[in-house]
Design a protein around this motif. Structure first.
Motif, PDB file in Angstrom:
ATOM      1  N   ASP A 182      20.472  29.699 -10.114  1.00  0.00           N
ATOM      2  CA  ASP A 182      19.615  30.700 -10.779  1.00  0.00           C
ATOM      3  C   ASP A 182      19.900  30.736 -12.274  1.00  0.00           C
ATOM      4  N   ASP A 183      21.198  30.729 -12.632  1.00  0.00           N
ATOM      5  CA  ASP A 183      21.551  30.747 -14.051  1.00  0.00           C
ATOM      6  C   ASP A 183      21.009  29.525 -14.774  1.00  0.00           C
ATOM      7  N   LEU A 184      21.109  28.373 -14.100  1.00  0.00           N
ATOM      8  CA  LEU A 184      20.608  27.132 -14.718  1.00  0.00           C
ATOM      9  C   LEU A 184      19.100  27.174 -14.929  1.00  0.00           C
ATOM     10  N   ALA A 185      18.369  27.704 -13.975  1.00  0.00           N
ATOM     11  CA  ALA A 185      16.910  27.792 -14.074  1.00  0.00           C
ATOM     12  C   ALA A 185      16.509  28.719 -15.211  1.00  0.00           C
ATOM     13  N   ARG A 186      17.232  29.865 -15.348  1.00  0.00           N
ATOM     14  CA  ARG A 186      16.894  30.784 -16.428  1.00  0.00           C
ATOM     15  C   ARG A 186      17.136  30.159 -17.799  1.00  0.00           C
ATOM     16  N   LYS A 187      18.108  29.270 -17.877  1.00  0.00           N
ATOM     17  CA  LYS A 187      18.383  28.579 -19.137  1.00  0.00           C
ATOM     18  C   LYS A 187      17.182  27.774 -19.606  1.00  0.00           C
ATOM     19  N   TYR A 188      16.599  27.059 -18.680  1.00  0.00           N
ATOM     20  CA  TYR A 188      15.454  26.233 -19.060  1.00  0.00           C
ATOM     21  C   TYR A 188      14.218  27.060 -19.286  1.00  0.00           C
ATOM     22  N   ASP A 189      14.110  28.175 -18.570  1.00  0.00           N
ATOM     23  CA  ASP A 189      12.998  29.076 -18.833  1.00  0.00           C
ATOM     24  C   ASP A 189      13.070  29.603 -20.246  1.00  0.00           C
ATOM     25  N   LEU A 190      14.235  29.953 -20.730  1.00  0.00           N
ATOM     26  CA  LEU A 190      14.425  30.458 -22.081  1.00  0.00           C
ATOM     27  C   LEU A 190      14.121  29.389 -23.107  1.00  0.00           C
ATOM     28  N   ASP A 191      14.469  28.155 -22.801  1.00  0.00           N
ATOM     29  CA  ASP A 191      14.178  27.053 -23.739  1.00  0.00           C
ATOM     30  C   ASP A 191      12.688  26.875 -23.923  1.00  0.00           C
ATOM     31  N   ASP A 192      11.935  27.008 -22.807  1.00  0.00           N
ATOM     32  CA  ASP A 192      10.482  26.866 -22.893  1.00  0.00           C
ATOM     33  C   ASP A 192       9.898  27.958 -23.749  1.00  0.00           C
ATOM     34  N   VAL A 193      10.374  29.181 -23.568  1.00  0.00           N
ATOM     35  CA  VAL A 193       9.855  30.316 -24.343  1.00  0.00           C
ATOM     36  C   VAL A 193      10.173  30.144 -25.807  1.00  0.00           C
ATOM     37  N   ALA A 194      11.408  29.715 -26.088  1.00  0.00           N
ATOM     38  CA  ALA A 194      11.826  29.502 -27.471  1.00  0.00           C
ATOM     39  C   ALA A 194      10.968  28.434 -28.144  1.00  0.00           C
ATOM     40  N   GLY A 195      10.625  27.347 -27.447  1.00  0.00           N
ATOM     41  CA  GLY A 195       9.803  26.266 -28.013  1.00  0.00           C
ATOM     42  C   GLY A 195       8.400  26.732 -28.335  1.00  0.00           C
ATOM     43  N   THR A 196       7.803  27.502 -27.497  1.00  0.00           N
ATOM     44  CA  THR A 196       6.419  28.003 -27.720  1.00  0.00           C
ATOM     45  C   THR A 196       6.368  28.924 -28.920  1.00  0.00           C
ATOM     46  N   SER A 197       7.364  29.749 -29.123  1.00  0.00           N
ATOM     47  CA  SER A 197       7.389  30.680 -30.250  1.00  0.00           C
ATOM     48  C   SER A 197       7.437  29.929 -31.582  1.00  0.00           C
ATOM     49  N   ASP A 198       8.185  28.850 -31.688  1.00  0.00           N
ATOM     50  CA  ASP A 198       8.301  28.070 -32.923  1.00  0.00           C
ATOM     51  C   ASP A 198       6.964  27.431 -33.281  1.00  0.00           C
ATOM     52  N   ILE A 199       6.273  26.927 -32.284  1.00  0.00           N
ATOM     53  CA  ILE A 199       4.960  26.293 -32.528  1.00  0.00           C
ATOM     54  C   ILE A 199       3.959  27.306 -33.035  1.00  0.00           C
ATOM     55  N   ASP A 200       3.978  28.483 -32.415  1.00  0.00           N
ATOM     56  CA  ASP A 200       3.051  29.533 -32.869  1.00  0.00           C
ATOM     57  C   ASP A 200       3.333  29.920 -34.316  1.00  0.00           C
ATOM     58  N   ASP A 201       4.596  29.995 -34.674  1.00  0.00           N
ATOM     59  CA  ASP A 201       4.950  30.361 -36.047  1.00  0.00           C
ATOM     60  C   ASP A 201       4.507  29.282 -37.034  1.00  0.00           C
ATOM     61  N   GLU A 202       4.721  28.010 -36.607  1.00  0.00           N
ATOM     62  CA  GLU A 202       4.300  26.899 -37.485  1.00  0.00           C
ATOM     63  C   GLU A 202       2.782  26.864 -37.655  1.00  0.00           C
ATOM     64  N   LEU A 203       2.079  27.156 -36.553  1.00  0.00           N
ATOM     65  CA  LEU A 203       0.608  27.175 -36.611  1.00  0.00           C
ATOM     66  C   LEU A 203       0.128  28.286 -37.519  1.00  0.00           C
ATOM     67  N   ALA A 204       0.733  29.439 -37.480  1.00  0.00           N
ATOM     68  CA  ALA A 204       0.323  30.561 -38.334  1.00  0.00           C
ATOM     69  C   ALA A 204       0.577  30.241 -39.801  1.00  0.00           C
ATOM     70  N   ALA A 205       1.675  29.529 -40.098  1.00  0.00           N
ATOM     71  CA  ALA A 205       1.986  29.164 -41.465  1.00  0.00           C
ATOM     72  C   ALA A 205       0.993  28.154 -42.000  1.00  0.00           C
ATOM     73  N   LEU A 206       0.563  27.206 -41.147  1.00  0.00           N
ATOM     74  CA  LEU A 206      -0.392  26.196 -41.531  1.00  0.00           C
ATOM     75  C   LEU A 206      -1.736  26.833 -41.844  1.00  0.00           C
ATOM     76  N   LYS A 207      -2.134  27.768 -41.012  1.00  0.00           N
ATOM     77  CA  LYS A 207      -3.404  28.440 -41.245  1.00  0.00           C
ATOM     78  C   LYS A 207      -3.370  29.222 -42.556  1.00  0.00           C
ATOM     79  N   ALA A 208      -2.314  29.811 -42.871  1.00  0.00           N
ATOM     80  CA  ALA A 208      -2.198  30.589 -44.109  1.00  0.00           C
ATOM     81  C   ALA A 208      -2.287  29.698 -45.342  1.00  0.00           C
ATOM     82  N   LYS A 209      -1.744  28.494 -45.257  1.00  0.00           N
ATOM     83  CA  LYS A 209      -1.758  27.565 -46.368  1.00  0.00           C
ATOM     84  C   LYS A 209      -3.153  27.078 -46.637  1.00  0.00           C
ATOM     85  N   LEU A 210      -3.847  26.775 -45.582  1.00  0.00           N
ATOM     86  CA  LEU A 210      -5.195  26.235 -45.731  1.00  0.00           C
ATOM     87  C   LEU A 210      -6.125  27.291 -46.302  1.00  0.00           C
ATOM     88  N   ASN A 211      -5.961  28.436 -45.949  1.00  0.00           N
ATOM     89  CA  ASN A 211      -6.812  29.498 -46.479  1.00  0.00           C
ATOM     90  C   ASN A 211      -6.467  29.785 -47.929  1.00  0.00           C
TER      91      ASN A 211
END
Length: 227
Positions: A198-227
């Motif tokens: 269970d502990d091992l599974a939660r570790k990878y679940d957290l990694d997935d969540v952490a990866g998605t958050s970084d992409i969203d932040d990068e996408l928001a920064a890109l949109k701001a630059k273009l505008n």
């Protein structure tokens, strides 16, 4: 004399019978005492009879002795009176009485000896019975103690069986404790394995969540630059 030997044989037979039948001392001592009491009654009756015979023999002897003394005195008086013929008659009667006296003396001596022996036997038997009465209680007490010891020995043998059963019970309890400890250990191991997965599974679940958050932040920064 025959009666004395007869009672010696009676008492000897009773003693031998006791020795031959000593399987149960407590019962046999009572029987032995009854035999001796019966013998005592017989000895007492015979002793009284022999003593009575002694008394009769003594009385007859005393009468014969008095008769001898009487003729002796008459002879002396006749001689003193100068009557020699009368003295001869008295002396002849004295001689006859003297012969009778000698026979009665022998009879009396024999009767007296028999009576003395019977009295000795009677007195000894009375003393023996008195001593045996006291010893009887001691013998019975020893028999009672012996029986109690036998019961203690029997109980001790039974307790050895109980001790064996207790040892077996202890072994079974130890085996049950071992089984319980093994089961508890297995449960702990199983619980530990489930927790790691269970502990091992939660570790990878957290990694997935952490990866998605970084992409969203990068996408928001890109949109701001273009505008």
């Amino acid at each position: 004399m025959g009666v004395i030997q007869r009672f010696k044989d009676i008492m000897s037979a009773n003693i031998n019978a006791m020795l031959d039948k000593a399987e149960n001392p407590e019962k046999m001592i009572d029987q032995y005492m009854r035999n001796l009491e019966d013998d005592l009654g017989k000895v007492k009756a015979e002793t009284a009879s022999v003593m009575a015979e002694e008394a009769r023999a003594k009385r007859a002897y005393d009468e014969a002795l008095a008769e001898v003394e009487k003729y002796q005195k008459y002879a002396e008086k006749a001689v003193a009176a100068g009557n020699d013929n009368d003295a001869r008659v008295f002396l002849q009667s004295k001689k006859t009485a003297q012969s009778k006296l000698e026979g009665l003396k022998l009879t009396y001596d024999t009767a007296a000896a028999n009576a003395q022996k019977m009295r000795q036997m009677h007195d000894k038997l009375v003393n023996d019975i008195s001593d045996l009465r006291a010893r009887k209680e001691t013998i019975k007490a020893k028999v009672a103690v012996a029986k109690a010891q036998e019961r203690v020995n029997q109980v001790g043998s039974s307790l050895r069986g109980v001790s064996n059963n207790m040892s077996a019970f202890d072994r079974m309890e130890e085996k049950a404790n071992k089984m319980l400890d093994t089961a508890n250990a297995m449960a702990q191991l199983n619980a530990s394995a489930d927790t790691n997965v269970d502990d091992l599974a939660r570790k990878y679940d957290l990694d997935d969540v952490a990866g998605t958050s970084d992409i969203d932040d990068e996408l928001a920064a890109l949109k701001a630059k273009l505008n």
